[in-house]
Design a protein around this motif. Structure first.
Motif, PDB file in Angstrom:
ATOM      1  N   LEU A  29      -4.453   9.409   3.284  1.00  0.00           N
ATOM      2  CA  LEU A  29      -3.776   8.116   3.165  1.00  0.00           C
ATOM      3  C   LEU A  29      -4.698   7.058   2.560  1.00  0.00           C
ATOM      4  CD1 LEU A  29      -1.793   8.055   6.533  1.00  0.00           C
ATOM      5  CD2 LEU A  29      -0.847   8.249   4.228  1.00  0.00           C
ATOM      6  N   TYR A  30      -5.970   7.107   2.928  1.00  0.00           N
ATOM      7  CA  TYR A  30      -6.927   6.180   2.311  1.00  0.00           C
ATOM      8  C   TYR A  30      -7.045   6.451   0.811  1.00  0.00           C
ATOM      9  CZ  TYR A  30      -8.809   3.827   6.440  1.00  0.00           C
ATOM     10  OH  TYR A  30      -8.969   3.032   7.537  1.00  0.00           O
ATOM     11  N   PHE A  31      -6.960   7.715   0.435  1.00  0.00           N
ATOM     12  CA  PHE A  31      -7.017   8.067  -0.984  1.00  0.00           C
ATOM     13  C   PHE A  31      -5.786   7.540  -1.724  1.00  0.00           C
ATOM     14  CE2 PHE A  31      -6.368  11.231  -4.468  1.00  0.00           C
ATOM     15  CZ  PHE A  31      -7.501  10.913  -5.199  1.00  0.00           C
ATOM     16  N   ILE A  32      -4.615   7.632  -1.084  1.00  0.00           N
ATOM     17  CA  ILE A  32      -3.389   7.078  -1.684  1.00  0.00           C
ATOM     18  C   ILE A  32      -3.523   5.573  -1.872  1.00  0.00           C
ATOM     19  CG2 ILE A  32      -0.930   6.634  -1.256  1.00  0.00           C
ATOM     20  CD1 ILE A  32      -0.821   9.355   0.163  1.00  0.00           C
ATOM     21  N   ASP A  33      -4.084   4.911  -0.866  1.00  0.00           N
ATOM     22  CA  ASP A  33      -4.308   3.468  -0.974  1.00  0.00           C
ATOM     23  C   ASP A  33      -5.283   3.142  -2.098  1.00  0.00           C
ATOM     24  OD1 ASP A  33      -4.443   0.665  -0.235  1.00  0.00           O
ATOM     25  OD2 ASP A  33      -6.368   1.144   0.703  1.00  0.00           O
ATOM     26  N   PHE A  34      -6.321   3.971  -2.231  1.00  0.00           N
ATOM     27  CA  PHE A  34      -7.317   3.761  -3.280  1.00  0.00           C
ATOM     28  C   PHE A  34      -6.697   3.865  -4.674  1.00  0.00           C
ATOM     29  CE2 PHE A  34     -10.528   5.648  -6.174  1.00  0.00           C
ATOM     30  CZ  PHE A  34     -11.435   4.600  -6.202  1.00  0.00           C
ATOM     31  N   LEU A  35      -5.782   4.814  -4.845  1.00  0.00           N
ATOM     32  CA  LEU A  35      -5.170   5.026  -6.158  1.00  0.00           C
ATOM     33  C   LEU A  35      -4.069   4.028  -6.463  1.00  0.00           C
ATOM     34  CD1 LEU A  35      -4.868   8.935  -6.337  1.00  0.00           C
ATOM     35  CD2 LEU A  35      -6.550   7.472  -7.472  1.00  0.00           C
ATOM     36  N   ASN A  87      -2.858   2.167   3.971  1.00  0.00           N
ATOM     37  CA  ASN A  87      -4.159   1.754   4.490  1.00  0.00           C
ATOM     38  C   ASN A  87      -4.097   1.483   5.987  1.00  0.00           C
ATOM     39  OD1 ASN A  87      -6.157  -0.559   5.233  1.00  0.00           O
ATOM     40  ND2 ASN A  87      -6.999   0.290   3.356  1.00  0.00           N
ATOM     41  N   ARG A  88      -3.051   0.785   6.428  1.00  0.00           N
ATOM     42  CA  ARG A  88      -2.913   0.456   7.855  1.00  0.00           C
ATOM     43  C   ARG A  88      -2.706   1.721   8.694  1.00  0.00           C
ATOM     44  NH1 ARG A  88       0.089  -3.868   5.654  1.00  0.00           N
ATOM     45  NH2 ARG A  88       2.028  -2.715   5.992  1.00  0.00           N
ATOM     46  N   ILE A  89      -1.840   2.613   8.214  1.00  0.00           N
ATOM     47  CA  ILE A  89      -1.591   3.854   8.956  1.00  0.00           C
ATOM     48  C   ILE A  89      -2.871   4.685   9.027  1.00  0.00           C
ATOM     49  CG2 ILE A  89      -0.301   6.026   8.982  1.00  0.00           C
ATOM     50  CD1 ILE A  89       1.986   4.554   7.589  1.00  0.00           C
ATOM     51  N   ALA A  90      -3.608   4.756   7.909  1.00  0.00           N
ATOM     52  CA  ALA A  90      -4.848   5.524   7.866  1.00  0.00           C
ATOM     53  C   ALA A  90      -5.864   4.965   8.857  1.00  0.00           C
ATOM     54  CB  ALA A  90      -5.425   5.509   6.451  1.00  0.00           C
ATOM     55  N   PHE A  91      -5.912   3.632   8.970  1.00  0.00           N
ATOM     56  CA  PHE A  91      -6.853   3.006   9.896  1.00  0.00           C
ATOM     57  C   PHE A  91      -6.555   3.397  11.339  1.00  0.00           C
ATOM     58  CE2 PHE A  91      -7.981  -0.434  12.801  1.00  0.00           C
ATOM     59  CZ  PHE A  91      -9.333  -0.570  12.552  1.00  0.00           C
ATOM     60  N   TRP A  92      -5.271   3.363  11.709  1.00  0.00           N
ATOM     61  CA  TRP A  92      -4.910   3.704  13.090  1.00  0.00           C
ATOM     62  C   TRP A  92      -5.113   5.189  13.361  1.00  0.00           C
ATOM     63  CZ3 TRP A  92      -5.095   0.199  16.497  1.00  0.00           C
ATOM     64  CH2 TRP A  92      -4.751  -1.113  16.187  1.00  0.00           C
ATOM     65  N   LEU A  93      -4.868   6.021  12.356  1.00  0.00           N
ATOM     66  CA  LEU A  93      -5.147   7.449  12.519  1.00  0.00           C
ATOM     67  C   LEU A  93      -6.643   7.683  12.712  1.00  0.00           C
ATOM     68  CD1 LEU A  93      -2.785   9.111   9.860  1.00  0.00           C
ATOM     69  CD2 LEU A  93      -2.548   9.145  12.353  1.00  0.00           C
ATOM     70  N   LEU A  94      -7.438   6.917  11.974  1.00  0.00           N
ATOM     71  CA  LEU A  94      -8.889   7.044  12.112  1.00  0.00           C
ATOM     72  C   LEU A  94      -9.338   6.594  13.504  1.00  0.00           C
ATOM     73  CD1 LEU A  94     -11.453   7.810  10.551  1.00  0.00           C
ATOM     74  CD2 LEU A  94     -11.671   5.407   9.897  1.00  0.00           C
TER      75      LEU A  94
END
Length: 272
Positions: free
Chosen positions: A18-24, A31-38
């Protein structure tokens, strides 16, 4: 505990994706979902470490399997803290690409869930503090390396005048340079103290203690490399691309010391 580990790796992979999707695509929702998963990954890793500590009666640091796991936990912890204190987009993504790489190495490391007999005999509070401080310093150097990479990327984008959302989200050069410096200021004295404690422990527990051991030499070389970075920043008042490049090179030296020299060491046998 295997289900905790398997679940952690799965969620970690999804978070990095998800962070990679946000980066691209500059997708803030991803980004928010990836943060909570992290954050969930960090919680599961913490539970795993606590259970291992209770189960074995000692902090799990004495095998390559254990130390890599702790190193990954340190990277996630630092990335979450920095993300809250300093809003620099992509720092969490790049840090956890590195963290996931470490977790992957951990997966294929020798599965020594129990420390070796000799490691158990040599365990002491001094050794625990020595290893803990060394890994924490490595964590600080790792995040500093990420900031330097982002600095070089941003510098290149500005030089080529490639304007866009990604340029704005990476952050300004001065902040990236400053954070890289601050983390090295934290890492260098921590590594120095770790080496001092390690030498004291070596003289107490080992007979004889080998100063010419490849891991000992490599660790002091890492310290000298990062100390020279601080000298460039403070002594010569240098900033920018030159010191960022030196910081990247210093991190490569650190990796060589951790993985290669550790395996060649005469007495760092719990890392083999």
């Amino acid at each position: 505990m295997s289900w905790i580990y398997d679940l952690t790796v799965l969620i970690y992979a999804l978070s990095v994706l998800l962070y990679f999707i946000d980066f691209l695509h500059n997708n803030r929702k991803a980004n928010r979902i990836a943060f909570w998963l992290l954050s969930i990954v960090w919680s599961l890793q913490t539970i795993f470490l606590v259970i291992r500590t209770i189960d074995t009666g000692q902090i799990p640091l004495f095998t390559i399997f254990e130390s890599l796991y702790f190193y990954a936990w340190v990277l996630i912890t630092l990335s979450l803290v920095i993300n809250r204190l300093v809003r620099v987009d992509f720092i969490v993504f790049f840090t956890n690409v590195l963290g996931f790489f470490i977790m992957s190495l951990h997966t294929f490391a020798p599965t020594q869930h129990q420390s070796t007999i000799l490691a158990e005999q040599l365990v002491s509070e001094l050794l625990i503090i020595h290893i803990t401080m060394a890994i924490l310093s490595y964590g600080a150097f790792s995040i500093s390396f990420i900031f330097s990479i982002l600095y070089l990327v941003q510098f290149n984008l500005l030089k080529k005048k490639k304007w866009g959302k990604r340029l704005l989200r990476i952050g300004d050069l001065s902040k990236l340079d400053h954070m890289s410096y601050v983390l090295n200021v934290i890492g260098v004295p921590m590594l120095l103290l770790s080496l001092i404690l390690g030498v004291i422990w070596g003289y107490i527990k080992l007979d004889p203690f080998h100063w010419y051991d490849v891991k000992v030499i490599g660790s002091f070389f890492v310290l000298i490399t990062y100390s020279y970075y601080l000298y460039l920043r403070v002594g010569k008042d240098m900033e920018g691309k030159a010191v960022a490049s030196w910081n990247v090179a210093a991190f490569l030296v650190l990796l060589i010391n951790f993985f290669l020299f550790g395996s060649l060491s005469r007495f760092h046998i719990w890392y083999s």
